[in-house]
Design an enzyme around this catalytic site. Structure first.
Site, PDB file in Angstrom:
ATOM      1  CE  LYS A  64      -1.329   8.213   7.203  1.00  0.00           C
ATOM      2  NZ  LYS A  64      -1.747   6.824   6.886  1.00  0.00           N
ATOM      3  CE  LYS A 100      -3.552   2.724   0.254  1.00  0.00           C
ATOM      4  NZ  LYS A 100      -4.465   2.807   1.403  1.00  0.00           N
TER       5      LYS A 100
END
Length: 305
Positions: free
Chosen positions: A246, A177
């Site tokens: 992030k 991911k």
């Protein structure tokens, strides 16, 4: 062993993605109990779906067969699992924990190891695609973990998705991911700069896309995703800039840990850090376009927008 729909599922984290995913579980007839650090989010979800509300992660874990989390960052995962009041203190050793958050693989493995010491099995299963797909039950899951554990919870994941990819042991889902988001972030940042270069040269966004359709630069973000949103001057919230930043930071940290130099990633990080500051709660694709628009003094949009 497949889990029937009478099994009880806990869901932690009812943000833009979580509430859609959890909603599909209630629609499928699962008995669902929820918790969110923002009580109003849990209350709104319960009012809409009939789900129960737990007082905290430990209470939630004590009563479920499967606990799922979709929270913003690695510290949040550690908090809901290993800290005081976390899942590890539920007293229930007979449930499976599925983390769908986008975090680093090291945290996934460390949390999984700690939970395993008290008998709780874990897989990491971050999500591909966006809010609309979460609500429609058509996301992609990238799963890391033991095949037999995945087999047990596969029917639950199928309710929320159109595709389940088992990519390796625990932590592999989180790793792939981050790689995918790192790639997507770089593509979007490059598109913004390429369009600014083209538009300032007298071309149109439409012309640039048309050529891309015919050449090796064709990609879904430029040719499908941005035309449906940012190129129409639609900057409504979606995947927020702060979350994109992030994910970029996590990918860069992973590169550092593995000894992989990522100079292009560092440059992309600077873009997202600026977007995070300027547009902290807005769609990150649109934010990058607007950031580059302002710096280049031009509009990166379709005609009439």
């Amino acid at each position: 062993m497949n889990m029937p729909a009478n099994k009880k599922i806990g869901f932690i984290g009812l943000g833009a993605m979580g509430r859609g995913l959890a909603g599909n579980l209630t629609k499928a007839g699962y008995d669902v109990v929820v918790w969110d650090r923002m009580p109003a989010a849990a209350e709104a979800f319960a009012a809409r779906t009939g789900a129960q509300i737990a007082a905290g992660p430990a209470e939630l874990g004590a009563q479920v067969d499967v606990a799922i989390s979709m929270v913003p960052d690695a510290p949040d995962v550690r908090s809901i699992t290993l800290e005081a009041g976390g899942l590890i203190e539920s007293g229930n050793k007979d449930f499976i924990y599925i983390d769908m958050s986008t975090i680093d693989p090291t945290t996934s493995r460390e949390v999984g190891s700690a939970l395993a010491e008290v008998g709780i099995k874990m897989i990491d299963s971050p999500v591909g695609r966006g809010v609309a797909e979460a609500e429609a039950g058509t996301v992609t899951f990238m799963v890391g973990g033991e095949p037999d554990v995945l087999s047990e919870v596969r029917p639950i994941l199928e309710v929320m998705s159109s595709e389940i990819l088992h990519v390796g042991p625990l932590g592999a889902g989180s790793a792939i991911k981050l790689v995918n988001n790192f790639l997507g972030g770089g593509i979007i940042a490059t598109i913004a700069e390429a369009l600014a270069l083209g538009v300032k040269s007298g071309l149109t966004v439409e012309q640039i896309i048309d050529l891309s359709d015919r050449t090796g630069t064709f990609n879904k973000i430029l040719n499908t995703v941005l035309p449906s949103k940012a190129f129409l001057a639609d900057y409504t919230p979606g995947f927020a800039s702060r979350l994109a930043a992030k994910d970029q930071r996590l990918a860069l940290k992973l590169g550092s840990d593995l000894g992989v130099e990522l100079p292009v990633g560092d440059a992309v990080m600077a873009r997202y850090a600026a977007c995070e500051e300027a547009f902290p709660d807005e769609d990150y694709m649109g934010s990058v376009m607007r950031l580059v628009e302002k710096q280049a003094g031009t509009k990166l949009r379709f005609k009439g927008h």
